[in-house]
Enzyme design. Structure first.
Site, mmCIF file in Angstrom:
data_model
loop_
_atom_site.group_PDB
_atom_site.id
_atom_site.type_symbol
_atom_site.label_atom_id
_atom_site.label_comp_id
_atom_site.label_asym_id
_atom_site.label_seq_id
_atom_site.Cartn_x
_atom_site.Cartn_y
_atom_site.Cartn_z
ATOM 1 N N LYS A 68 23.707 38.257 64.370
ATOM 2 C CA LYS A 68 24.362 36.953 64.223
ATOM 3 C C LYS A 68 24.639 36.713 62.744
ATOM 4 O O LYS A 68 23.751 36.863 61.901
ATOM 5 C CB LYS A 68 23.470 35.841 64.780
ATOM 6 C CG LYS A 68 24.207 34.539 65.011
ATOM 7 C CD LYS A 68 25.248 34.645 66.132
ATOM 8 C CE LYS A 68 24.805 33.973 67.401
ATOM 9 N NZ LYS A 68 25.691 34.280 68.538
ATOM 10 N N THR A 74 22.425 38.370 70.171
ATOM 11 C CA THR A 74 22.639 37.756 68.853
ATOM 12 C C THR A 74 22.217 36.297 68.892
ATOM 13 O O THR A 74 21.756 35.748 67.899
ATOM 14 C CB THR A 74 24.102 37.895 68.398
ATOM 15 O OG1 THR A 74 24.944 37.078 69.202
ATOM 16 C CG2 THR A 74 24.569 39.344 68.444
ATOM 17 N N ARG A 128 41.318 37.155 21.935
ATOM 18 C CA ARG A 128 41.837 36.743 23.241
ATOM 19 C C ARG A 128 40.772 35.957 23.979
ATOM 20 O O ARG A 128 39.597 35.946 23.580
ATOM 21 C CB ARG A 128 42.256 37.966 24.069
ATOM 22 C CG ARG A 128 41.089 38.839 24.464
ATOM 23 C CD ARG A 128 41.465 39.955 25.427
ATOM 24 N NE ARG A 128 40.264 40.689 25.835
ATOM 25 C CZ ARG A 128 40.230 41.636 26.756
ATOM 26 N NH1 ARG A 128 41.352 42.003 27.375
ATOM 27 N NH2 ARG A 128 39.104 42.232 27.079
ATOM 28 N N HIS A 134 42.828 37.025 33.568
ATOM 29 C CA HIS A 134 43.708 37.065 32.393
ATOM 30 C C HIS A 134 44.224 35.674 32.028
ATOM 31 O O HIS A 134 44.546 34.857 32.898
ATOM 32 C CB HIS A 134 44.915 37.961 32.674
ATOM 33 C CG HIS A 134 44.537 39.371 33.048
ATOM 34 N ND1 HIS A 134 43.834 40.202 32.217
ATOM 35 C CD2 HIS A 134 44.768 40.082 34.176
ATOM 36 C CE1 HIS A 134 43.648 41.370 32.820
ATOM 37 N NE2 HIS A 134 44.204 41.318 34.017
HETATM 38 O O1 LIG Z 1 38.719 44.338 28.905
HETATM 39 C C1 LIG Z 1 39.718 44.927 29.356
HETATM 40 N N1 LIG Z 1 39.577 46.148 29.940
HETATM 41 C C2 LIG Z 1 40.637 46.840 30.466
HETATM 42 O O2 LIG Z 1 40.456 47.970 31.023
HETATM 43 C C3 LIG Z 1 41.896 46.249 30.373
HETATM 44 N N2 LIG Z 1 43.135 46.640 30.786
HETATM 45 C C4 LIG Z 1 43.998 45.643 30.458
HETATM 46 O O3 LIG Z 1 45.237 45.636 30.728
HETATM 47 N N3 LIG Z 1 43.343 44.622 29.830
HETATM 48 C C5 LIG Z 1 42.021 44.981 29.751
HETATM 49 N N4 LIG Z 1 40.939 44.349 29.258
#
Ligand SMILES: O=c1[nH]c(=O)c2[nH]c(=O)[nH]c2[nH]1
Length: 323
Positions: A31, A76, A194, A272
């Protein structure tokens, strides 16, 4: 290697029960997602544990699949009822211990269950502060992460894998990505500044006891708190050259500090953040305005292991997303 059941109900490797040329492979049943809220109310100061429990048995179930004979099939529904009854009769404060109790019960009392998997998600609650103090019986859900636990019993070994998921973290600088190879399809610019953001799923496996012995007594709550704190601190303090490097640094720190753990696995998306192009509006954008990407996203599946510890594939089988 495939897992096959023999007539005695033991999970066998390298044997077959064939029907013509078709073979029953690895299987488990039970379950899923039994939602359980347990209130401890022996005193006016109540405590709450909020779980989503799954129980899955493995063993001598070939006849059920092949001929429809249910003589060995603990329903179950019974597994679900056992979870609720045990929450009253045999409660433990941590999910890991409660799952161990369930697993030992099923393996110990169901003749056809040679092993299985018992897992749980745990949703956090904290006391509401009212009138300047933490309230006795009013709670608010904590939102940072979901705690997870999984107990697997196989070949007499009790494997404990604890974890967390949906822990979203971000650092607004202190992250770079440079030095990667370029081919004719590479457009990504190198960057020394970044945003690094991810949603952490991590699971850590405790050093097991030998087959036939109970899992070592461990403070599961304290270990959870320590892993989370080390994870967050290392994410914050590591100047990141890549998400991969950050992940390994986190795993290394955790294994160095917590000897009760044999390995830790991570699933981490690279969430990203793209610098918005404000030049059409005559505006500069020195890393201030970003487009939060949804998909696609980078994805890192990473295992960090203590050297010398035996691998335990059974502990990870069927745990989605982990390799
Ligand atoms: O930290 C990262 N690793 C990657 O393998 C990767 N590939 C990417 O396009 N940006 C990033 N950033």
């Amino acid at each position: 290697m495939e897992k096959i059941l023999d007539g005695a109900g033991i999970m066998q490797k390298d044997t077959t029960i064939a029907s013509g040329s078709v073979v029953l492979g690895a299987n488990q049943y039970g379950k899923a997602e039994v939602r359980l809220v347990r209130i401890e109310r022996d005193t006016p100061r109540h405590a709450i544990t909020d779980l989503n429990v799954t129980s899955l048995l493995r063993g001598d179930y070939a006849d059920c699949y092949r001929t429809g004979d249910n003589a060995h099939v603990l329903a179950t529904d019974t597994q679900k009822n056992t979870i609720y009854a045990f929450a009253k009769e045999r409660w433990s404060a941590t999910a890991e211990e409660f799952l161990l109790t369930l697993g030992r019960h099923f393996v110990g009392t169901v003749p056809w269950a040679a092993g299985g998997r018992w897992d749980a998600e745990q949703f956090g609650w904290e006391r509401i502060t009212a009138g300047g103090s933490a309230h006795d019986h009013s709670f608010v859900r904590t939102g940072q992460e979901v705690r997870t636990a999984a107990v697997t019993i196989e070949d007499g070994v009790e494997h404990i894998v604890a974890g967390l998921k949906d822990l979203v973290v971000l650092k607004s600088t202190g992250s770079e990505f440079t030095g990667f190879p370029r081919d004719k399809y590479t457009t990504l610019p190198e960057t020394t500044d970044r945003i690094l953001a991810t949603s952490v799923t991590a699971r850590w496996r405790y050093v097991p006891a030998p087959a036939g012995e109970p899992a070592p007594a461990v403070d599961y709550d304290a270990t959870f708190a320590a892993v989370k704190a080390l994870l967050l601190e290392t994410f914050a303090d590591t100047h990141s050259l890549s998400l991969q490097q950050t992940i390994f640094a986190i795993g290394e720190r955790i294994l160095n500090e917590l000897p009760q753990l044999a390995e830790i696995r991570f699933v981490m998306p690279n969430k990203h953040h793209y610098l918005a192009d404000l030049s059409p509006f005559g505006l500069e954008n020195p890393n201030e305005v970003f487009i939060a990407g949804d998909r696609p996203y980078g994805l890192m599946n990473t295992t960090v292991t203590r050297a010398g510890q035996a691998e335990a594939p059974a502990a990870w089988e069927f745990l989605g997303g982990f390799c």
